[in-house]
Design an enzyme around this catalytic site. Structure first.
Site, PDB file in Angstrom:
ATOM      1  N   ASN A  97      25.028 -24.860  -5.972  1.00 17.58           N
ATOM      2  CA  ASN A  97      23.954 -24.965  -4.983  1.00 17.58           C
ATOM      3  C   ASN A  97      23.462 -26.400  -4.983  1.00 17.58           C
ATOM      4  O   ASN A  97      22.891 -26.869  -5.966  1.00 17.58           O
ATOM      5  CB  ASN A  97      22.822 -23.998  -5.350  1.00 17.58           C
ATOM      6  CG  ASN A  97      21.654 -24.053  -4.374  1.00 17.58           C
ATOM      7  OD1 ASN A  97      21.651 -24.848  -3.428  1.00 17.58           O
ATOM      8  ND2 ASN A  97      20.659 -23.222  -4.603  1.00 17.58           N
TER       9      ASN A  97
ATOM     10  N   SER B 213      23.859 -34.820  13.620  1.00 19.27           N
ATOM     11  CA  SER B 213      24.089 -34.013  14.823  1.00 19.27           C
ATOM     12  C   SER B 213      23.442 -34.716  15.997  1.00 19.27           C
ATOM     13  O   SER B 213      22.493 -35.491  15.827  1.00 19.27           O
ATOM     14  CB  SER B 213      23.466 -32.622  14.647  1.00 19.27           C
ATOM     15  OG  SER B 213      23.423 -31.926  15.880  1.00 19.27           O
TER      16      SER B 213
ATOM     17  N   TYR C 178      16.063 -27.958  12.123  1.00 21.58           N
ATOM     18  CA  TYR C 178      17.388 -28.586  12.115  1.00 21.58           C
ATOM     19  C   TYR C 178      17.304 -30.037  12.608  1.00 21.58           C
ATOM     20  O   TYR C 178      17.888 -30.947  12.012  1.00 21.58           O
ATOM     21  CB  TYR C 178      18.332 -27.771  12.992  1.00 21.58           C
ATOM     22  CG  TYR C 178      19.777 -28.169  12.923  1.00 21.58           C
ATOM     23  CD1 TYR C 178      20.556 -27.844  11.810  1.00 21.58           C
ATOM     24  CD2 TYR C 178      20.393 -28.846  13.976  1.00 21.58           C
ATOM     25  CE1 TYR C 178      21.889 -28.187  11.746  1.00 21.58           C
ATOM     26  CE2 TYR C 178      21.726 -29.185  13.921  1.00 21.58           C
ATOM     27  CZ  TYR C 178      22.476 -28.858  12.806  1.00 21.58           C
ATOM     28  OH  TYR C 178      23.805 -29.207  12.740  1.00 21.58           O
ATOM     29  N   ALA C 179      16.552 -30.251  13.695  1.00 23.30           N
ATOM     30  CA  ALA C 179      16.395 -31.606  14.241  1.00 23.30           C
ATOM     31  C   ALA C 179      15.741 -32.528  13.228  1.00 23.30           C
ATOM     32  O   ALA C 179      16.129 -33.699  13.089  1.00 23.30           O
ATOM     33  CB  ALA C 179      15.579 -31.560  15.522  1.00 23.30           C
ATOM     34  N   ALA C 180      14.746 -32.010  12.509  1.00 22.14           N
ATOM     35  CA  ALA C 180      14.063 -32.827  11.501  1.00 22.14           C
ATOM     36  C   ALA C 180      15.026 -33.270  10.410  1.00 22.14           C
ATOM     37  O   ALA C 180      14.985 -34.427   9.960  1.00 22.14           O
ATOM     38  CB  ALA C 180      12.897 -32.041  10.888  1.00 22.14           C
TER      39      ALA C 180
ATOM     40  N   LYS D 266      18.411 -33.457  10.601  1.00 20.43           N
ATOM     41  CA  LYS D 266      19.513 -34.295  11.089  1.00 20.43           C
ATOM     42  C   LYS D 266      19.026 -35.666  11.528  1.00 20.43           C
ATOM     43  O   LYS D 266      19.756 -36.659  11.432  1.00 20.43           O
ATOM     44  CB  LYS D 266      20.256 -33.572  12.223  1.00 20.43           C
ATOM     45  CG  LYS D 266      20.970 -32.310  11.767  1.00 20.43           C
ATOM     46  CD  LYS D 266      21.900 -32.579  10.589  1.00 20.43           C
ATOM     47  CE  LYS D 266      22.671 -31.354  10.150  1.00 20.43           C
ATOM     48  NZ  LYS D 266      23.597 -31.618   9.022  1.00 20.43           N
TER      49      LYS D 266
ATOM     50  N   ILE E 249      30.724 -27.901  18.457  1.00 21.83           N
ATOM     51  CA  ILE E 249      32.058 -27.849  17.862  1.00 21.83           C
ATOM     52  C   ILE E 249      32.461 -26.396  17.609  1.00 21.83           C
ATOM     53  O   ILE E 249      31.626 -25.563  17.252  1.00 21.83           O
ATOM     54  CB  ILE E 249      32.089 -28.621  16.522  1.00 21.83           C
ATOM     55  CG1 ILE E 249      31.480 -30.024  16.692  1.00 21.83           C
ATOM     56  CG2 ILE E 249      33.510 -28.701  15.981  1.00 21.83           C
ATOM     57  CD1 ILE E 249      32.192 -30.905  17.696  1.00 21.83           C
TER      58      ILE E 249
END
Length: 244
Positions: free
Chosen positions: A58, A137, A150-152, A154, A185
């Protein structure tokens, strides 16, 4: 291209991570440590590859990561290439996103990248050689509805990478850090999307298709290799022109 190189890839059990790991092996890497939490899938993926060592770990567990890096240092003395590929999603509109969904994505996508890089970069600087490629991303550069967490992460790895490019080379060490920013993708993460959604994505993409793991692997291979020896602190978008 990667002869005599010791490499480490996270999120290596399937999808993009598996494709990257196999490409490094094909290109002559001396040894590749393939990291993932899915022990069964990881072991099955590399059962027939003598130069790939599967490691179930992990990456959010700093102690486990430290033990692994120390073990590699004792056995091999170096890590030449680090590919921070592991990533997760837990999508929700901001008013619906739970604290658990936020924390989980931040831990894996941001803290996990920090953990590996913090422990491996000093070894690279000491050896005066290293290439770090981190998966970002287009969501990290341009945002997306329902992906605040997710945006934070990436966007965060892009900012960290730019800082690392300056930090790791400030005393002359030949250590580079770059990002790859995929668009949509074809991976296990997108396979369950409805056909209508997939068609919409393709219509928005100037090249008219989803990307493949090979498309991403080609970019990672380039940035990780000595062919990109004068490239650091950059973000390579591989998105078919989705974000221009």
């Amino acid at each position: 291209m990667f002869n005599n190189k010791i490499c480490l890839v996270t999120g290596a059990a399937q999808g993009i991570g598996k494709a990257i790991t196999l490409r490094l092996a094909e290109q002559g890497a001396e040894k590749i440590y393939a990291l993932d939490m899915n022990h069964e899938m990881l072991s099955s993926a590399y059962a027939d590859h003598a130069n790939i060592e599967p490691v179930t770990v992990n990456i959010c567990d700093r102690g486990a990561v430290r033990d692994l890096v120390e073990s590699i240092a004792e056995q091999d003395g170096r890590i030449d290439v680090l590919v921070n590929n592991a990533g997760v999603t837990r999508d929700a509109l901001i008013d619906k996103m739970t604290e658990q969904e936020w924390d989980f994505v931040i831990d894996v996508n941001l803290k996990g990248v920090f953990n590996l890089t913090q422990l491996i970069a000093p070894m690279m600087m000491e050896n005066n050689y290293g290439s770090i490629v981190t998966m970002s991303s287009v969501v990290g550069t341009d945002g997306n509805i329902g992906q605040s967490n997710y945006a934070a992460t990436k966007g965060g790895v892009i900012a960290m990478t730019k800082g690392w490019a300056k930090e790791f080379a400030r005393k002359g060490a030949n250590v580079r850090a770059n990002c790859v920013a995929p668009g949509f993708i074809e991976t296990p993460m997108t396979v369950d999307l409805p056909e209508k959604v997939l068609d919409g994505i393709k219509q928005k993409t100037p090249l008219g298709r989803m990307g493949t793991t090979e498309d991403i692997t080609n970019g990672v291979e380039f940035l990780a290799s000595d062919k990109a020896s004068f490239i650091t602190g950059q973000v390579l978008k591989i998105d078919g022109g989705l974000v221009l």
